[in-house]
Motif scaffolding. Structure first.
Motif, PDB file in Angstrom:
ATOM      1  N   VAL A 250       0.869  -1.179   0.000  1.00 19.61           N
ATOM      2  CA  VAL A 250       0.000   0.000   0.000  1.00 19.61           C
ATOM      3  C   VAL A 250       0.901   1.222   0.000  1.00 19.61           C
ATOM      4  O   VAL A 250       1.986   1.209   0.591  1.00 19.61           O
ATOM      5  CB  VAL A 250      -0.940   0.009   1.212  1.00 19.61           C
ATOM      6  CG1 VAL A 250      -1.951  -1.121   1.124  1.00 19.61           C
ATOM      7  CG2 VAL A 250      -0.166  -0.087   2.517  1.00 19.61           C
ATOM      8  N   ASP A 251       0.487   2.286  -0.699  1.00 20.72           N
ATOM      9  CA  ASP A 251       1.359   3.450  -0.873  1.00 20.72           C
ATOM     10  C   ASP A 251       0.933   4.661  -0.065  1.00 20.72           C
ATOM     11  O   ASP A 251       1.373   5.776  -0.325  1.00 20.72           O
ATOM     12  CB  ASP A 251       1.443   3.826  -2.349  1.00 20.72           C
ATOM     13  CG  ASP A 251       0.089   4.247  -2.928  1.00 20.72           C
ATOM     14  OD1 ASP A 251      -0.895   4.253  -2.169  1.00 20.72           O
ATOM     15  OD2 ASP A 251       0.035   4.558  -4.134  1.00 20.72           O
ATOM     16  N   GLY A 252       0.067   4.490   0.935  1.00 23.38           N
ATOM     17  CA  GLY A 252      -0.361   5.615   1.753  1.00 23.38           C
ATOM     18  C   GLY A 252      -1.698   6.186   1.328  1.00 23.38           C
ATOM     19  O   GLY A 252      -2.336   6.914   2.088  1.00 23.38           O
ATOM     20  N   GLU A 253      -2.145   5.856   0.136  1.00 23.13           N
ATOM     21  CA  GLU A 253      -3.433   6.354  -0.350  1.00 23.13           C
ATOM     22  C   GLU A 253      -4.364   5.216  -0.755  1.00 23.13           C
ATOM     23  O   GLU A 253      -5.443   5.459  -1.296  1.00 23.13           O
ATOM     24  CB  GLU A 253      -3.220   7.298  -1.532  1.00 23.13           C
ATOM     25  CG  GLU A 253      -2.424   8.551  -1.179  1.00 23.13           C
ATOM     26  CD  GLU A 253      -2.269   9.484  -2.367  1.00 23.13           C
ATOM     27  OE1 GLU A 253      -2.815   9.160  -3.444  1.00 23.13           O
ATOM     28  OE2 GLU A 253      -1.618  10.528  -2.230  1.00 23.13           O
ATOM     29  N   ALA A 254      -3.925   3.985  -0.538  1.00 28.82           N
ATOM     30  CA  ALA A 254      -4.731   2.832  -0.953  1.00 28.82           C
ATOM     31  C   ALA A 254      -6.088   2.817  -0.246  1.00 28.82           C
ATOM     32  O   ALA A 254      -7.124   2.513  -0.861  1.00 28.82           O
ATOM     33  CB  ALA A 254      -3.965   1.536  -0.681  1.00 28.82           C
ATOM     34  N   GLY A 255      -6.093   3.157   1.059  1.00 28.74           N
ATOM     35  CA  GLY A 255      -7.351   3.159   1.781  1.00 28.74           C
ATOM     36  C   GLY A 255      -8.330   4.169   1.209  1.00 28.74           C
ATOM     37  O   GLY A 255      -9.526   3.861   1.033  1.00 28.74           O
ATOM     38  N   GLN A 256      -7.843   5.358   0.894  1.00 26.46           N
ATOM     39  CA  GLN A 256      -8.713   6.388   0.326  1.00 26.46           C
ATOM     40  C   GLN A 256      -9.253   5.961  -1.037  1.00 26.46           C
ATOM     41  O   GLN A 256     -10.413   6.233  -1.361  1.00 26.46           O
ATOM     42  CB  GLN A 256      -7.933   7.697   0.208  1.00 26.46           C
ATOM     43  CG  GLN A 256      -8.778   8.888  -0.195  1.00 26.46           C
ATOM     44  CD  GLN A 256      -9.865   9.191   0.816  1.00 26.46           C
ATOM     45  OE1 GLN A 256      -9.612   9.242   2.019  1.00 26.46           O
ATOM     46  NE2 GLN A 256     -11.089   9.383   0.341  1.00 26.46           N
TER      47      GLN A 256
ATOM     48  N   ALA B 177      -1.940  -4.014   7.167  1.00 26.24           N
ATOM     49  CA  ALA B 177      -1.505  -2.693   6.706  1.00 26.24           C
ATOM     50  C   ALA B 177      -2.632  -1.951   6.014  1.00 26.24           C
ATOM     51  O   ALA B 177      -2.824  -0.746   6.215  1.00 26.24           O
ATOM     52  CB  ALA B 177      -0.313  -2.848   5.750  1.00 26.24           C
ATOM     53  N   LEU B 178      -3.401  -2.682   5.207  1.00 25.21           N
ATOM     54  CA  LEU B 178      -4.510  -2.048   4.510  1.00 25.21           C
ATOM     55  C   LEU B 178      -5.638  -1.705   5.472  1.00 25.21           C
ATOM     56  O   LEU B 178      -6.322  -0.684   5.325  1.00 25.21           O
ATOM     57  CB  LEU B 178      -5.019  -2.971   3.394  1.00 25.21           C
ATOM     58  CG  LEU B 178      -6.103  -2.397   2.481  1.00 25.21           C
ATOM     59  CD1 LEU B 178      -5.675  -1.076   1.859  1.00 25.21           C
ATOM     60  CD2 LEU B 178      -6.450  -3.408   1.380  1.00 25.21           C
ATOM     61  N   ALA B 179      -5.828  -2.554   6.501  1.00 20.29           N
ATOM     62  CA  ALA B 179      -6.844  -2.258   7.510  1.00 20.29           C
ATOM     63  C   ALA B 179      -6.534  -0.945   8.221  1.00 20.29           C
ATOM     64  O   ALA B 179      -7.423  -0.119   8.477  1.00 20.29           O
ATOM     65  CB  ALA B 179      -6.919  -3.408   8.523  1.00 20.29           C
ATOM     66  N   LEU B 180      -5.244  -0.724   8.526  1.00 18.16           N
ATOM     67  CA  LEU B 180      -4.835   0.535   9.148  1.00 18.16           C
ATOM     68  C   LEU B 180      -5.092   1.716   8.223  1.00 18.16           C
ATOM     69  O   LEU B 180      -5.495   2.796   8.656  1.00 18.16           O
ATOM     70  CB  LEU B 180      -3.360   0.476   9.550  1.00 18.16           C
ATOM     71  CG  LEU B 180      -3.008  -0.429  10.733  1.00 18.16           C
ATOM     72  CD1 LEU B 180      -1.501  -0.533  10.908  1.00 18.16           C
ATOM     73  CD2 LEU B 180      -3.660   0.110  12.009  1.00 18.16           C
ATOM     74  N   GLU B 181      -4.813   1.519   6.929  1.00 17.55           N
ATOM     75  CA  GLU B 181      -5.058   2.578   5.945  1.00 17.55           C
ATOM     76  C   GLU B 181      -6.546   2.938   5.910  1.00 17.55           C
ATOM     77  O   GLU B 181      -6.921   4.110   5.885  1.00 17.55           O
ATOM     78  CB  GLU B 181      -4.589   2.132   4.566  1.00 17.55           C
ATOM     79  CG  GLU B 181      -3.091   2.187   4.350  1.00 17.55           C
ATOM     80  CD  GLU B 181      -2.566   3.600   4.278  1.00 17.55           C
ATOM     81  OE1 GLU B 181      -3.328   4.502   3.835  1.00 17.55           O
ATOM     82  OE2 GLU B 181      -1.425   3.824   4.708  1.00 17.55           O
ATOM     83  N   LEU B 182      -7.398   1.902   5.884  1.00 19.49           N
ATOM     84  CA  LEU B 182      -8.844   2.156   5.851  1.00 19.49           C
ATOM     85  C   LEU B 182      -9.304   2.888   7.104  1.00 19.49           C
ATOM     86  O   LEU B 182     -10.119   3.821   7.056  1.00 19.49           O
ATOM     87  CB  LEU B 182      -9.601   0.836   5.693  1.00 19.49           C
ATOM     88  CG  LEU B 182      -9.569   0.196   4.308  1.00 19.49           C
ATOM     89  CD1 LEU B 182     -10.146  -1.209   4.360  1.00 19.49           C
ATOM     90  CD2 LEU B 182     -10.353   1.051   3.311  1.00 19.49           C
ATOM     91  N   ALA B 183      -8.764   2.467   8.263  1.00 19.14           N
ATOM     92  CA  ALA B 183      -9.151   3.108   9.511  1.00 19.14           C
ATOM     93  C   ALA B 183      -8.708   4.561   9.558  1.00 19.14           C
ATOM     94  O   ALA B 183      -9.414   5.428  10.104  1.00 19.14           O
ATOM     95  CB  ALA B 183      -8.574   2.337  10.699  1.00 19.14           C
ATOM     96  N   SER B 184      -7.538   4.854   8.974  1.00 20.41           N
ATOM     97  CA  SER B 184      -7.000   6.214   9.019  1.00 20.41           C
ATOM     98  C   SER B 184      -7.783   7.186   8.164  1.00 20.41           C
ATOM     99  O   SER B 184      -7.674   8.399   8.336  1.00 20.41           O
ATOM    100  CB  SER B 184      -5.533   6.213   8.581  1.00 20.41           C
ATOM    101  OG  SER B 184      -5.420   5.907   7.192  1.00 20.41           O
ATOM    102  N   THR B 185      -8.584   6.686   7.239  1.00 16.49           N
ATOM    103  CA  THR B 185      -9.373   7.582   6.388  1.00 16.49           C
ATOM    104  C   THR B 185     -10.522   8.220   7.142  1.00 16.49           C
ATOM    105  O   THR B 185     -11.026   9.275   6.755  1.00 16.49           O
ATOM    106  CB  THR B 185      -9.937   6.821   5.170  1.00 16.49           C
ATOM    107  OG1 THR B 185     -10.871   5.832   5.611  1.00 16.49           O
ATOM    108  CG2 THR B 185      -8.823   6.165   4.374  1.00 16.49           C
ATOM    109  N   GLY B 186     -10.969   7.561   8.221  1.00 24.09           N
ATOM    110  CA  GLY B 186     -12.092   8.085   8.984  1.00 24.09           C
ATOM    111  C   GLY B 186     -13.414   7.957   8.261  1.00 24.09           C
ATOM    112  O   GLY B 186     -14.410   8.554   8.665  1.00 24.09           O
ATOM    113  N   ALA B 187     -13.440   7.193   7.150  1.00 21.36           N
ATOM    114  CA  ALA B 187     -14.670   7.070   6.357  1.00 21.36           C
ATOM    115  C   ALA B 187     -15.637   6.113   7.040  1.00 21.36           C
ATOM    116  O   ALA B 187     -15.245   5.110   7.657  1.00 21.36           O
ATOM    117  CB  ALA B 187     -14.329   6.576   4.954  1.00 21.36           C
ATOM    118  N   ALA B 188     -16.917   6.425   6.949  1.00 19.98           N
ATOM    119  CA  ALA B 188     -17.952   5.522   7.467  1.00 19.98           C
ATOM    120  C   ALA B 188     -18.147   4.405   6.467  1.00 19.98           C
ATOM    121  O   ALA B 188     -18.407   4.642   5.298  1.00 19.98           O
ATOM    122  CB  ALA B 188     -19.248   6.297   7.681  1.00 19.98           C
TER     123      ALA B 188
END
Length: 381
Positions: free
Chosen positions: A315-321, A345-356
């Protein structure tokens, strides 16, 4: 007597020593003086033979002059007797002469060259002499061909490249090309052609060949002035550039095909798609997936999309978004997303987006997600 066998110098030394014509002998290998008559001493402006023999006439000579001398020696080795006009500067004084060169055998059996300088009647103008000198020293290949292609004259650069051939067409890889050029040129048209030639050593080169009609000053017949410029390096560079470009296009096409294969759309049930993602979820792959997946959902009436993220290695830091954006776009088209195989790692990215992410189902594997959709194991994850 066989004309290819050099005469013995001892047989003609007496007559040459008494001749009023300047005559001297050079060693064929080192091009140093071995003998000279009195007329040669006067010609070269030397007080003694020792002073003349000590002179180095090669080191200070221009390269084209040395090549011309060695070319004459090579012809003499084959039994030819060469007579050519020269402008020489013995002792700094300009002399226009007809230089006769032939091979001889020295006392020790070594090969020598006998040179005799016959002054030419009349002296050409300075302009003519300079034009002749430029012609002889030019690195551009020049020749004068008759209307049948026979070579009437060629400069030293042409001789060094092609040798003494019977006609101009023999310079070309395909001699028929010369016939075509001759015909067009004699119709009073200047011709420019890029063609392959074969050198004296058999090497294939590319020459820019420029031809134009020219009247032979000796016979007054119309012939063809030919000029060859070696552009092999340029042609090879252009060919390499074309090959490189074609290779890059193939690589790009294969890369796009790989991108297509990295996110296949699999129909796994009624109005349901499974999309295994492989590799990095970078910007380019995300844009390709968005375009392909949304088009498929819109045109096929897909209602459920299982996004399997097991194969996402980095993941490159924007994968979750990007995933959130994709899920939102699917929702706008009336399709619900299910995520399977989410790595830490991707789970952390998704959580960091704050998206519902309400309404988005999660499963440990694609198999569990498919089973849930088919009602095989209830709603457990």
């Amino acid at each position: 007597m066989n004309p290819r066998v050099p005469i013995e110098f001892a047989r003609c030394e007496l007559g040459l020593s008494q001749s009023p014509t300047p005559a001297w002998v050079l060693d064929a290998a080192s091009l140093t003086f071995r003998w000279a008559n009195d007329a040669a001493l006067e010609f070269w402006g030397a007080d003694t033979r020792e002073a003349l023999f000590a002179r180095d006439i090669i080191t200070s000579a221009p390269k084209p002059v040395v090549e011309r001398i060695r070319g004459q020696i090579a012809r003499c080795r084959e039994g030819e007797r060469v007579s050519e006009e020269w402008i020489m500067y013995p002792n700094g004084q300009r002399r226009t002469i007809l230089l006769d060169v032939r091979a001889i055998l020295l006392d020790e059996g070594k090969l020598g060259m006998l040179l005799q300088a016959q002054p030419l009647a009349g002296v050409a103008s300075e302009a003519v002499e300079r034009n002749v000198a430029m012609h002889r020293h030019a690195t551009v290949i020049l020749g004068l061909a008759s209307n049948t292609g026979a070579l009437l004259a060629q400069n030293p650069a042409a001789t060094a490249t092609f040798g003494e051939r019977e006609g101009w067409p023999a310079w070309f890889e395909d001699p028929a090309e010369a016939g075509r050029i001759l015909e067009a040129t004699l119709a009073d048209e200047v011709q420019r052609n890029l063609l392959p030639v074969r050198t004296l050593g058999g090497e294939r080169r590319w020459h820019l060949v420029v031809t134009q009609p020219m009247r032979d000053p000796v016979s007054a017949d119309i012939g063809v002035l030919v000029e060859h410029l070696d552009v092999s390096a340029q042609v090879e560079a252009e060919a390499l550039a074309e090959t490189t470009q074609a290779t890059l296009e193939i690589v790009e096409r294969q890369r796009r095909e790989i991108l297509q294969l990295s996110a296949p759309l699999l129909e796994v049930g009624d109005a349901t798609l499974a999309v295994p993602l492989i590799g990095r979820l970078d910007r380019e792959r995300h844009e390709l997936l968005m375009a392909k997946l949304l088009e498929h959902v819109s045109t096929r009436g897909v209602r459920r999309v299982l996004l399997d993220l097991t194969g996402i290695a980095e993941v490159d830091g924007e994968a979750g978004q990007r995933l959130v954006q994709l899920i939102a776009a699917l929702g706008l088209l009336g399709a619900r997303a299910t995520l399977t195989g989410v790595r830490p790692a991707l789970a952390l990215e998704l959580a960091s987006t704050g998206a519902a992410l309400e309404g988005v189902a999660f499963h440990r594997s694609l198999a569990r997600g498919l089973a849930q959709r088919r009602g095989l194991d209830g709603r457990g994850s």
